[in-house]
Enzyme design. Structure first.
Site, PDB file in Angstrom:
ATOM      1  CD  GLU A  46      -2.900  -1.138   0.017  1.00 29.79           C
ATOM      2  OE1 GLU A  46      -3.244  -0.045  -0.478  1.00 29.79           O
ATOM      3  OE2 GLU A  46      -3.275  -2.242  -0.424  1.00 29.79           O
ATOM      4  CB  VAL A  47       4.239   2.207  -0.668  1.00 29.61           C
ATOM      5  CG1 VAL A  47       4.479   1.752   0.758  1.00 29.61           C
ATOM      6  CG2 VAL A  47       4.773   1.193  -1.675  1.00 29.61           C
ATOM      7  CE  LYS A  93       3.982  -3.421  -5.098  1.00 22.66           C
ATOM      8  NZ  LYS A  93       3.151  -3.205  -3.893  1.00 22.66           N
ATOM      9  CE  LYS A 123       0.421  -6.944  -8.059  1.00 19.52           C
ATOM     10  NZ  LYS A 123       1.140  -5.979  -7.204  1.00 19.52           N
ATOM     11  CB  SER A 170      -3.451 -11.139  -2.955  1.00 13.71           C
ATOM     12  OG  SER A 170      -2.683 -10.113  -2.366  1.00 13.71           O
ATOM     13  CD  GLU A 200       2.090  -3.213  -9.288  1.00  9.42           C
ATOM     14  OE1 GLU A 200       1.410  -3.405  -8.268  1.00  9.42           O
ATOM     15  OE2 GLU A 200       1.671  -2.585 -10.290  1.00  9.42           O
ATOM     16  N   GLY A 201       5.908  -6.127  -8.507  1.00  8.45           N
ATOM     17  CA  GLY A 201       5.947  -7.147  -7.473  1.00  8.45           C
ATOM     18  C   GLY A 201       4.748  -7.101  -6.541  1.00  8.45           C
ATOM     19  CB  ALA A 202       3.277  -9.474  -4.347  1.00  7.33           C
ATOM     20  CG  ASN A 253       3.040   7.673  -3.987  1.00  5.78           C
ATOM     21  OD1 ASN A 253       2.584   8.710  -4.457  1.00  5.78           O
ATOM     22  ND2 ASN A 253       2.306   6.589  -3.799  1.00  5.78           N
TER      23      ASN A 253
END
Length: 219
Positions: free
Chosen positions: A12-13, A15, A37, A41, A114-116, A174
């Site tokens: 939750e930053v 991405k 992606k 989740s 894009e990672g998790a 961000n």
């Protein structure tokens, strides 16, 4: 083809927000991009897709399918290794690596993965996202949400990347919370202690035009 693995200092930053804006600026400049992606989740309230996957597809105006950008999805917004164990899904580093590398022969200028969550997000009891990045050997683009605690989280992530000889292509500040004080001071501290200049400072409600300079750095 340039390749970048996008991770956050935490979940939750922003991405996916950053990913979608990079997609938009690439589309605007006729830069052929694909954003994957691999592990997602958290189902969207508007469809059967995971929210992040849906956001990426929307940024591309659905010229790709969910299967083209996503390999493993979980409906619950839970740490991947926990929900994978509960649902008996194997998050295999080799399968993820193959899914990503299969895109290398496409006619693209840039490939984003894009990672998790963060760098050490577990995929299983014995593997983390770091293992996938090490297997791929591609540079990382780090997203840090500027707020209390971000200095520690950002420095820890950068130190771990350095320890494993993974190239940091850049880090993005961000700044999406207008209530946060001393934003510039926090960014300056990260720059001074890490030795890496901030690649882009993104304010709340930024549009793709704010990402043009960043896209020039990456491409």
């Amino acid at each position: 083809m340039k390749k970048f693995f996008i991770i956050g200092t935490n979940t939750e930053v922003g991405k996916t927000y950053i990913s979608t804006k990079l997609i938009e600026v690439c589309e605007h400049q006729n830069i052929k991009s694909l954003c994957l992606k691999p592990v997602a989740s958290g189902q969207s309230q508007f469809s059967e897709l995971c929210e992040d996957v849906e956001s990426i597809l929307n940024a591309y105006k659905h010229k790709f399918t969910a299967a083209e950008i996503n390999l493993i999805s979980f409906n619950q917004a839970v740490a991947p290794h926990i929900i994978a164990a509960k649902t008996k899904v194997d998050i295999s580093i080799e399968n993820l690596k193959q899914f990503i590398e299969d895109k290398y022969n496409q006619d693209l200028d840039i490939l984003f993965i894009e990672g998790a969550g963060g760098l050490l997000t577990p995929y299983s009891d014995h593997t983390t996202q770091l293992d996938l990045i090490k297997a791929l050997q591609i540079p990382v683009l780090l997203v840090s949400a500027i707020k209390v605690g971000c200095i520690n989280h950002t420095l820890l992530t950068i130190n771990e990347l350095n320890r494993h000889n993974i190239k940091l292509a850049g880090w993005i500040a961000n700044c999406n919370d207008s209530n946060i004080k001393y934003i510039d001071e926090q960014i300056n501290t990260i720059e001074e202690l890490s030795g890496y200049k901030c690649s882009a400072k993104i304010s709340r409600n930024a549009d793709y035009l704010d990402f043009i300079d960043l896209s020039k750095i990456l491409i």
